[in-house]
Design a protein around this motif. Sequence first.
Motif, PDB file in Angstrom:
ATOM      1  N   PRO A  87      38.156  36.194  28.139  1.00 40.40           N
ATOM      2  CA  PRO A  87      38.773  36.578  27.109  1.00 40.40           C
ATOM      3  C   PRO A  87      39.424  38.018  27.032  1.00 40.40           C
ATOM      4  O   PRO A  87      40.490  38.316  26.530  1.00 40.40           O
ATOM      5  N   PHE A  88      38.931  38.913  27.919  1.00 40.03           N
ATOM      6  CA  PHE A  88      39.575  40.085  28.249  1.00 40.03           C
ATOM      7  C   PHE A  88      40.840  40.192  28.812  1.00 40.03           C
ATOM      8  O   PHE A  88      41.478  40.941  28.442  1.00 40.03           O
ATOM      9  N   ASN A  89      41.132  39.012  29.364  1.00 39.74           N
ATOM     10  CA  ASN A  89      42.532  39.024  30.031  1.00 39.74           C
ATOM     11  C   ASN A  89      43.469  38.854  28.975  1.00 39.74           C
ATOM     12  O   ASN A  89      44.620  39.620  28.931  1.00 39.74           O
ATOM     13  N   PHE A  90      43.515  37.738  28.230  1.00 41.67           N
ATOM     14  CA  PHE A  90      44.670  37.472  27.293  1.00 41.67           C
ATOM     15  C   PHE A  90      44.442  38.461  26.172  1.00 41.67           C
ATOM     16  O   PHE A  90      45.608  38.892  25.546  1.00 41.67           O
ATOM     17  N   LEU A  91      43.237  38.781  26.050  1.00 41.60           N
ATOM     18  CA  LEU A  91      43.321  40.211  24.683  1.00 41.60           C
ATOM     19  C   LEU A  91      43.875  41.307  25.356  1.00 41.60           C
ATOM     20  O   LEU A  91      44.562  42.107  24.347  1.00 41.60           O
ATOM     21  N   TYR A  92      43.970  41.655  26.483  1.00 45.20           N
ATOM     22  CA  TYR A  92      44.540  42.826  27.017  1.00 45.20           C
ATOM     23  C   TYR A  92      45.918  42.810  26.843  1.00 45.20           C
ATOM     24  O   TYR A  92      46.498  43.745  26.205  1.00 45.20           O
TER      25      TYR A  92
END
Length: 506
Positions: free
Chosen positions: A452-457
């Motif tokens: 989730p950190f990837n698309f949230l970033y």
Amino acid sequence: MTTLRLVLGDQLTRDVAALRDTADGDVVLMAEVADETSYVKHHKQKIAFVLSAMRHFAEELRADGLTVDYIKLNARGNTGSIAGELQRAIKRHKASAVVITSPGEWRLLSEFRALHLGVPVEIREDDRFFASTARFAAWAKDRKALRMEFFYREMRRETDLLMKGDEPAGGQWNYDSDNRKRLPASVAVPQRFGVKPDAITREVIELVAARFGDHFGDLEPFEWAVTRADALRAFEDFLQYALPNFGAYQDAMAAGEPFLFHAAISPYLNAGLLTPREVCVAAEREYIERRAPLNAVEGFIRQILGWREYVRGVYWLKMPDYAQTNALQAKRDLPWLYWSGETDMHCMAEAIGHTRRHAYSHHIQRLMVTGNFALLAGIDPKQVAEWYLVVYADAYEWVELPNVQGMSQFADGGLLASKPYASSGAYIDRMSNLCGSCRYEVKVKSGPKACPFNFLYWAFLIRNARHLQGNPRMAMPYRTLAGWDDARKAAITAEADAFLDGLPTR
């Protein structure tokens, strides 16, 4: 003539300003009050730590010959407020004056300034810090941005810590670039120094269990030092067993390792059991006597002489308006996982689990895991700040609020930090062994298996482009975004929103 001298739970230092000129007949007032235990629902271990440390400190003062009027939380007639206990004590002791050391939080200073007790009240500056609030304000005057590095260099020169004449030891002001190593499996982590609760602490633990059972966190095992003598033992243990490796691995994270090579003395410093000058001098000695490398000692001293002093200066310079800042207009509610720790994101579960069990997690877990997630998710900074104030044994508003508003959430718009500390899962993977055992895959950018950190970033960058794309330190990711078409941006934003909307907040 009796002077009443108030000592608060974060002022447990023998030469604190209010105690410096005690005379025969003076009375030291210490009071456990409901207002201070419950203005937020503090972690159970923080309440136990502060109350036990207060009770032990009162005994030390008595042993030194001072008269101490100590009001326990469950004492009959306890008004539940500092002001109420001052009023009762003035009447009880027929006091003619009150002396107070300035408190560490704006709300209490405002209350003290508004006191009407019928006797003179002297509020003395808290001079346990390297830099007075006036000294910091003079440094900050006319500066549009307040950068810690420049303040830190002035503090080094003024204190002569790690200096060789007019130049820094080793020829560099900081060694941060040497302090970003992932922890190898072959490097053993020292066991945390812990103290077995004595009778006083056991009594406090029972009180906290009965009265604050609905507060966040585990109460036991409780291993915090609650006396100056034991806090010094904990610090000496750090110097001997952890400081040599602290520098290289201070940004590392490892599964099942809450403390690694960190000193974990911030609760003792912030409550007054240790003083910042003595720990910095002791750490410098380890370098001078070649027991610890310069990068480790400089990194440790920078956290105290630099960062700790700096955030306090920012707090008193900018309050009370600073608490209301929200430059990125973040509005989401804090997800329930911050309280429960129940999440498939391994890094978040680890950081929150450590926090629940110990009232502690180290600075990279706070900044680049729980703080980073809140930043990327667009959580209301007021709710983020309250969470940090609740959950940590070292949390007082003067140190917690600037770290959240300025460093973690960029809510002050860049006054404190030159860019948001936002990252994808790649940073967490680089600095830890957590991603390999996570349900999500850190190298996957979108879809059900994606970290989730990837698309949230990327959604964070898209959402805040008007605030951030002109920042020179954000140029590289925004150049990448410039190559995306509108459909791709919309898809990543929709994926992030769907994920966040699916997180319960109660």
